[in-house]
Design a protein around this motif. Sequence first.
Motif: not given
Length: 277
Positions: A90-96
């Motif tokens: 997903d281009p807008g997904l990130l994981c912290l």
Amino acid sequence: MKAVFDSPTGPLRVDAPPATLAATAIQAPAWPRLDSAPASAPLITQQDSGDGTVRFRSTAYAVPDFTFAPGLMAGNGLVGALIGSFTVGDPGLLCLHAGAVEQDGRLTVLLGQNMAGKSTLAVALAAAGLRFWCDDRLPVDRDGLAFALALRPKLRLPLPTAAPAGFRAFVASRTGTPEADMVYLDLEAERCAGWGERLPLGRLLVLDRQDGAEMRLDGIATGEVVKALVPLAFAPHMGPLERLQRLRDLAESCPCQRLAYSDSFRAATFLATGGAA
């Protein structure tokens, strides 16, 4: 052995020994499995490193070249590869790399480097009655909604000497599978978010644990929050400028505070009983 895992961005295929899949199930018991996946779905494979350890590869992204001992450590490595593989879908997904608990229908996100006390504080907040969301892996989409993976929290043993009797009893009654100096906890459903739940971020809390520090909850500049977020954000599919903008958007989307403290258990009581104000 081949298996298929569901994910927020579609099916993920896995080729790993049964022991690794079993270890992953201990850590991620609620992660759904599927019967099949298209051949185009990302494939994660376990490889022997030649020295008794294993590493993981994915067709979705370049997995960092970490090695893991067999058992729960390898299961943890596979969980990481699963998260990485769906994050880049997903281009807008990130994981912290962050902890989180639910407060008033939103998430208080705990930000800190390794050994900053995220897991202890998150579990202490759960023991204080808040709903546990995660202790180190928090996927967040472009709209600022976090996705729950229902991973079991883990604590280092022995517990800190400052741990009060109530916290020790909470942990003892929920102690699951141990390995070396770590133990995974089995939290009951009402204390832990279920896989696939989504909630907006309520605030970002930068942890500042120091011996002898006076308990303080202060505002913090956006730039300082972004600086804290940079090493905690996994988003290999984003360019540096795009990732910085996403982190700034996160920092500007909700209140941000710095928590100075010395004792995780006093801090949990503080946050759970009014320190949030």
